[in-house]
Structures are given as C-alpha cells and as structure tokens.
Design a protein around this motif. Structure first.
Motif, PDB file in Angstrom:
ATOM      1  N   GLN A   1     -50.448  20.214  -0.706  1.00  0.00           N
ATOM      2  CA  GLN A   1     -51.812  20.487  -0.255  1.00  0.00           C
ATOM      3  C   GLN A   1     -52.045  20.015   1.171  1.00  0.00           C
ATOM      4  O   GLN A   1     -52.684  20.705   1.972  1.00  0.00           O
ATOM      5  CB  GLN A   1     -52.809  19.816  -1.202  1.00  0.00           C
ATOM      6  N   VAL A   2     -51.529  18.838   1.504  1.00  0.00           N
ATOM      7  CA  VAL A   2     -51.725  18.300   2.856  1.00  0.00           C
ATOM      8  C   VAL A   2     -51.066  19.207   3.891  1.00  0.00           C
ATOM      9  O   VAL A   2     -51.673  19.551   4.914  1.00  0.00           O
ATOM     10  CB  VAL A   2     -51.153  16.871   2.953  1.00  0.00           C
ATOM     11  N   LEU A   3     -49.832  19.625   3.636  1.00  0.00           N
ATOM     12  CA  LEU A   3     -49.140  20.491   4.584  1.00  0.00           C
ATOM     13  C   LEU A   3     -49.825  21.853   4.697  1.00  0.00           C
ATOM     14  O   LEU A   3     -49.923  22.418   5.799  1.00  0.00           O
ATOM     15  CB  LEU A   3     -47.682  20.678   4.160  1.00  0.00           C
ATOM     16  N   ALA A   4     -50.295  22.381   3.568  1.00  0.00           N
ATOM     17  CA  ALA A   4     -50.973  23.675   3.598  1.00  0.00           C
ATOM     18  C   ALA A   4     -52.295  23.582   4.350  1.00  0.00           C
ATOM     19  O   ALA A   4     -52.639  24.479   5.144  1.00  0.00           O
ATOM     20  CB  ALA A   4     -51.202  24.174   2.173  1.00  0.00           C
ATOM     21  N   GLN A   5     -53.052  22.516   4.116  1.00  0.00           N
ATOM     22  CA  GLN A   5     -54.345  22.358   4.787  1.00  0.00           C
ATOM     23  C   GLN A   5     -54.183  22.211   6.294  1.00  0.00           C
ATOM     24  O   GLN A   5     -54.983  22.728   7.073  1.00  0.00           O
ATOM     25  CB  GLN A   5     -55.084  21.158   4.212  1.00  0.00           C
ATOM     26  N   GLU A   6     -53.146  21.500   6.724  1.00  0.00           N
ATOM     27  CA  GLU A   6     -52.930  21.292   8.155  1.00  0.00           C
ATOM     28  C   GLU A   6     -52.114  22.416   8.788  1.00  0.00           C
ATOM     29  O   GLU A   6     -51.994  22.466  10.016  1.00  0.00           O
ATOM     30  CB  GLU A   6     -52.228  19.951   8.392  1.00  0.00           C
ATOM     31  N   ASP A   7     -51.540  23.289   7.923  1.00  0.00           N
ATOM     32  CA  ASP A   7     -50.648  24.346   8.414  1.00  0.00           C
ATOM     33  C   ASP A   7     -49.607  23.734   9.346  1.00  0.00           C
ATOM     34  O   ASP A   7     -49.405  24.188  10.487  1.00  0.00           O
ATOM     35  CB  ASP A   7     -51.444  25.426   9.150  1.00  0.00           C
ATOM     36  N   ALA A   8     -48.948  22.692   8.845  1.00  0.00           N
ATOM     37  CA  ALA A   8     -48.028  21.919   9.676  1.00  0.00           C
ATOM     38  C   ALA A   8     -46.740  21.638   8.920  1.00  0.00           C
ATOM     39  O   ALA A   8     -46.645  21.824   7.707  1.00  0.00           O
ATOM     40  CB  ALA A   8     -48.683  20.598  10.091  1.00  0.00           C
ATOM     41  N   THR A   9     -45.744  21.191   9.649  1.00  0.00           N
ATOM     42  CA  THR A   9     -44.514  20.685   9.045  1.00  0.00           C
ATOM     43  C   THR A   9     -44.644  19.174   8.890  1.00  0.00           C
ATOM     44  O   THR A   9     -45.594  18.560   9.397  1.00  0.00           O
ATOM     45  CB  THR A   9     -43.297  21.004   9.924  1.00  0.00           C
ATOM     46  N   VAL A  10     -43.682  18.582   8.218  1.00  0.00           N
ATOM     47  CA  VAL A  10     -43.714  17.127   8.034  1.00  0.00           C
ATOM     48  C   VAL A  10     -43.686  16.421   9.386  1.00  0.00           C
ATOM     49  O   VAL A  10     -44.376  15.411   9.589  1.00  0.00           O
ATOM     50  CB  VAL A  10     -42.537  16.675   7.156  1.00  0.00           C
TER      51      VAL A  10
ATOM     52  N   GLU B   1     -44.997  17.370  12.119  1.00  0.00           N
ATOM     53  CA  GLU B   1     -46.270  17.559  12.815  1.00  0.00           C
ATOM     54  C   GLU B   1     -47.459  17.019  12.041  1.00  0.00           C
ATOM     55  O   GLU B   1     -48.553  16.874  12.594  1.00  0.00           O
ATOM     56  CB  GLU B   1     -46.495  19.055  13.069  1.00  0.00           C
ATOM     57  N   CYS B   2     -47.279  16.717  10.771  1.00  0.00           N
ATOM     58  CA  CYS B   2     -48.392  16.374   9.882  1.00  0.00           C
ATOM     59  C   CYS B   2     -49.021  15.037  10.248  1.00  0.00           C
ATOM     60  O   CYS B   2     -48.318  14.042  10.489  1.00  0.00           O
ATOM     61  CB  CYS B   2     -47.882  16.345   8.439  1.00  0.00           C
TER      62      CYS B   2
ATOM     63  N   TRP C   1     -46.660  11.524   0.449  1.00  0.00           N
ATOM     64  CA  TRP C   1     -46.034  10.617  -0.504  1.00  0.00           C
ATOM     65  C   TRP C   1     -44.509  10.591  -0.379  1.00  0.00           C
ATOM     66  O   TRP C   1     -43.899   9.528  -0.372  1.00  0.00           O
ATOM     67  CB  TRP C   1     -46.402  11.038  -1.928  1.00  0.00           C
ATOM     68  N   HIS C   2     -43.899  11.763  -0.305  1.00  0.00           N
ATOM     69  CA  HIS C   2     -42.444  11.805  -0.444  1.00  0.00           C
ATOM     70  C   HIS C   2     -41.721  12.616   0.626  1.00  0.00           C
ATOM     71  O   HIS C   2     -40.612  12.244   1.014  1.00  0.00           O
ATOM     72  CB  HIS C   2     -42.063  12.382  -1.820  1.00  0.00           C
ATOM     73  N   LEU C   3     -42.286  13.718   1.075  1.00  0.00           N
ATOM     74  CA  LEU C   3     -41.536  14.635   1.911  1.00  0.00           C
ATOM     75  C   LEU C   3     -41.111  14.019   3.231  1.00  0.00           C
ATOM     76  O   LEU C   3     -40.096  14.417   3.811  1.00  0.00           O
ATOM     77  CB  LEU C   3     -42.343  15.911   2.154  1.00  0.00           C
ATOM     78  N   GLU C   4     -41.837  13.025   3.726  1.00  0.00           N
ATOM     79  CA  GLU C   4     -41.437  12.385   4.967  1.00  0.00           C
ATOM     80  C   GLU C   4     -40.243  11.458   4.772  1.00  0.00           C
ATOM     81  O   GLU C   4     -39.689  10.933   5.746  1.00  0.00           O
ATOM     82  CB  GLU C   4     -42.614  11.608   5.569  1.00  0.00           C
ATOM     83  N   ARG C   5     -39.809  11.292   3.519  1.00  0.00           N
ATOM     84  CA  ARG C   5     -38.642  10.470   3.228  1.00  0.00           C
ATOM     85  C   ARG C   5     -37.361  11.302   3.172  1.00  0.00           C
ATOM     86  O   ARG C   5     -36.276  10.762   2.951  1.00  0.00           O
ATOM     87  CB  ARG C   5     -38.844   9.727   1.902  1.00  0.00           C
ATOM     88  N   LEU C   6     -37.489  12.596   3.352  1.00  0.00           N
ATOM     89  CA  LEU C   6     -36.315  13.457   3.421  1.00  0.00           C
ATOM     90  C   LEU C   6     -35.616  13.262   4.769  1.00  0.00           C
ATOM     91  O   LEU C   6     -36.204  12.703   5.706  1.00  0.00           O
ATOM     92  CB  LEU C   6     -36.736  14.916   3.248  1.00  0.00           C
ATOM     93  N   PRO C   7     -34.358  13.719   4.902  1.00  0.00           N
ATOM     94  CA  PRO C   7     -33.631  13.525   6.171  1.00  0.00           C
ATOM     95  C   PRO C   7     -34.431  13.996   7.382  1.00  0.00           C
ATOM     96  O   PRO C   7     -34.941  15.110   7.428  1.00  0.00           O
ATOM     97  CB  PRO C   7     -32.369  14.371   5.965  1.00  0.00           C
ATOM     98  N   ASP C   8     -34.532  13.125   8.377  1.00  0.00           N
ATOM     99  CA  ASP C   8     -35.391  13.379   9.537  1.00  0.00           C
ATOM    100  C   ASP C   8     -34.973  14.599  10.347  1.00  0.00           C
ATOM    101  O   ASP C   8     -35.822  15.254  10.969  1.00  0.00           O
ATOM    102  CB  ASP C   8     -35.392  12.156  10.467  1.00  0.00           C
ATOM    103  N   ARG C   9     -33.699  14.917  10.356  1.00  0.00           N
ATOM    104  CA  ARG C   9     -33.209  15.954  11.271  1.00  0.00           C
ATOM    105  C   ARG C   9     -33.811  17.332  10.973  1.00  0.00           C
ATOM    106  O   ARG C   9     -33.832  18.207  11.832  1.00  0.00           O
ATOM    107  CB  ARG C   9     -31.684  16.024  11.220  1.00  0.00           C
ATOM    108  N   TYR C  10     -34.317  17.518   9.731  1.00  0.00           N
ATOM    109  CA  TYR C  10     -34.884  18.812   9.366  1.00  0.00           C
ATOM    110  C   TYR C  10     -36.410  18.756   9.221  1.00  0.00           C
ATOM    111  O   TYR C  10     -37.014  19.662   8.639  1.00  0.00           O
ATOM    112  CB  TYR C  10     -34.281  19.308   8.055  1.00  0.00           C
ATOM    113  N   ALA C  11     -37.034  17.709   9.733  1.00  0.00           N
ATOM    114  CA  ALA C  11     -38.464  17.505   9.499  1.00  0.00           C
ATOM    115  C   ALA C  11     -39.320  18.665   9.991  1.00  0.00           C
ATOM    116  O   ALA C  11     -40.395  18.929   9.442  1.00  0.00           O
ATOM    117  CB  ALA C  11     -38.924  16.197  10.150  1.00  0.00           C
TER     118      ALA C  11
END
Length: 362
Positions: free
Chosen positions: A220-229, A231-232, A237-247
């Motif tokens: 919901q947060v990404l959809a509301q901001e129309d952003a990637t991790v 840029e968000c 909660w979790h998606l920013e903990r994925l490998p940074d190189r593909y953020a």
C-alpha cells in the motif's frame, strides 16, 4: 522514530457479527475519527504525531494500523491506546467496543532502536517481553499491586499464555514433521525436545499472519507513493531489507508479486503440500518468515537455545541462509529477473508471480 501500532478492537461479547452494511458504517466512523487527529498527548505529556492510519473492518470488529512518530516504543503504544479509547468513548455506536490489543509489532532492527532510545535509571528493562509487559500493565498496576509477575497482566502470565497459544498453533504446520526441527536427531548438538520443536512450528504459523499483514502494508505504501523502495519516504516493514542493489526495482508491482509468493508458500506449509522451495523469491520469503518467528519468540521470552536450534534445523533442511547481512545474502548475487523463475519444471509457481512471457519474434 516511526512506529506502526496495531490495534484490535472488538464488538461487545455476545453481540451478533456485523453484516456488510454495519461494517461499512463502522469503518466510516473509525476512519473519520482517526483522520481528524494529527497529534495526541502520550505518557508524561509527550506529543506523538499521527502520520497515517489504515482501518480494516471484519464481522467481529476492526484491525487498525496507526503510524506515529514517537521518541520510544512506550510513547507510541500509550498514545495510540489513549487515541482509540477516546474515539470509542465519544462515538455512541462504538462505545461498547473493547480494545483487545494495542502494540507495536517489532522487527529486530526496530527493537534495537527502541531499546537504545531509552536511557537512565528509569529506563525500561532490556528484555523485550518484560519491557512490553511493564508498559501494557501500567494502567492496571494499582489493582494488581502485590501480585508481581504472577498477576493477570504480568509478564509471566502473558508468557504462559503465549506459550500455550504457539503450542496450539503448531498443529497447523502440516508440511513438516518434528524430525525436520531436530526431534530425535542423531547429533546431540542438533537434537531438540519435542516441545521446543512445537514452539518453533507455532511461531512460524503465528509469524505467517504477521508477515502477510505487514507486506500488505508495504504494498500500500509503495502504491500510494507510486515509488520504489529506494525512493519511498513512508515506513516499510520488510521490502527495504531486500538486497540494496535492486532497490530501484522494488515497486508496487514487485511488492504484490512478492506478497503472493509469501501467501502461496505459507499455504503449502499449512496444507501439507510443500515439497521444496520453488524460486529465489521463496528463499527470501522464508528468511523473512524465520526472522518474524524469532522476533515473536523473543518478545515473549520463549527463545531459548533449543528453540533457536529447532529453527536453525528447519532452515538447514530447506537450504536457506539465515545470515542477516543483506549485502552478502546469496540473492544479491543472482540476477533480479530470475527471482520468480522456477528452479525446476515441477516447482510450484502461482500464476500471478510467474515472469511475463517474452515478446513473440517479429
């Protein structure tokens, strides 16, 4: 510091469940009440800013997610408790509703930051379960004076209730036998008691609901901001903990695919159809799930050496690396475009997560 406080509010006991029209009215009342508040005075007069709210009504009540900016966990929980109490009290239709739960569902990084935020002789205890119990029991401490940890709101009582609940949930994890967790293992260092295996299994089932709920919020947060991790600006909660190189590629569409992957994986865990991990995304999902289970056990003081070993045995059996270093996580070394690609032809893949077919040759 930003916290997401989860609040469960329930209709009066013995009241018939709400029909769709009643639920629509309830969600409107709750949303309007929360939207009208921009800040609330928390414990000790500290002002806590309300950044965002999410309301999900069900037949038996509602689940609220309140995003606040507070100096520490206790102020976040206390201020939201006051806010929802006042909302129910001043709304005639909701006046008899009750708050069943009001707490920050911590992941490990947030827990460490919260502990570091409090200092001095009056700082809460370092143990997370005792810290939470001390705060949530504050309103009723006078009437429970002298009962100590054994009172109805004491940490020992809550820990026993949590243990019983997790042991009960263990039966829902049908895909794994006790042997997978290390019961009757030949290696003494890997062997665990049956109850420790059940606690680990129950924590995984409990963590499933939490993980799905929190990933839904990330979507919901990404959809509301129309952003990637990358840029968000909102809390994730979790998606920013994925490998940074593909953020820059973790957008709302990716988040939905990842959420469906988690649901498909955990469904196979509980219905007994799981055979093996199907893709890189499932490896990452399981890593998040193990992390959530560990946090749940820590919060209730149930994470001893045997339970930790049981979770490690499961991770080893499924060939999942539980190293929390995102930079060196194996998934960071694999092409992002392959994360949802099935390992083998017989690997399970939900239709919503499969890679889009290549364009037909011209």
């Amino acid at each position: 510091m930003t916290y997401v406080v989860t609040v469960d509010i329930c209709i009066p006991e013995g009241t018939p469940e709400m029909d769709p029209l009643q639920r629509a009215g309830a969600v409107a009342l709750v949303e309007d009440g929360l939207d009208a508040v921009r800040a609330v005075e928390g414990p000790d007069g500290v002002q806590v800013d309300v950044l965002d709210t999410i309301v999900a009504v069900h037949p038996g009540g509602a689940l609220l997610k309140v995003v606040v900016d507070a100096p520490a966990l206790e102020f976040a929980e206390g201020s939201v408790q006051v806010l929802v109490d006042e909302l129910l009290e001043r709304t005639e239709v909701l006046a008899d509703w009750t708050i069943e739960r009001c707490e920050v569902e911590l992941h490990q990084d947030l827990a460490r930051e919260s502990l570091a935020a409090a200092d001095g002789p009056d700082a809460p205890p370092d143990d997370l379960a005792l810290r939470r119990a001390r705060h949530t029991a504050g309103a009723s401490s006078a009437q429970n004076a002298g009962e100590g940890d054994r009172g109805p709101d004491g940490p020992a009582t809550k820990a026993r209730a949590a243990r019983a609940r997790l042991l009960e949930l263990a039966a829902e994890l049908r895909a794994f036998s006790p042997a997978v967790f290390g019961v009757e293992a030949d290696d003494d260092q890997r062997a665990v008691p049956a109850e420790s295996a059940r606690l680990a299994a129950g924590a995984l089932v409990h963590a499933t609901d939490t993980l799905v709920d929190e990933l839904f919020e990330d979507v919901q947060v990404l959809a509301q901001e129309d952003a990637t991790v990358a840029e968000c600006e909102g809390p994730l909660w979790h998606l920013e903990r994925l490998p940074d190189r593909y953020a820059l590629q973790y957008d709302a569409r990716f988040a939905r695919r990842f959420l469906v992957t988690v649901i498909a994986l955990t469904t196979r865990f509980t219905d007994g159809s799981f055979q093996h991990l199907s893709c890189v995304a499932e490896e990452l999902a399981l890593r998040f799930l193990l992390n959530e289970a560990t946090t749940t056990l820590e919060l209730h003081g149930l994470l001893d050496d045997h339970v930790s070993t049981a979770l490690a045995n499961l991770a080893d059996a499924l060939c999942v690396d539980t190293d929390h270093d995102r930079v060196h996580h194996p998934a960071a070394l694999l092409p992002f475009t392959s994360w949802f690609t099935r390992f083998t032809e017989d690997s399970y893949a939900h239709p919503s997560t499969t890679d889009e077919p290549e364009a037909a040759p011209q």
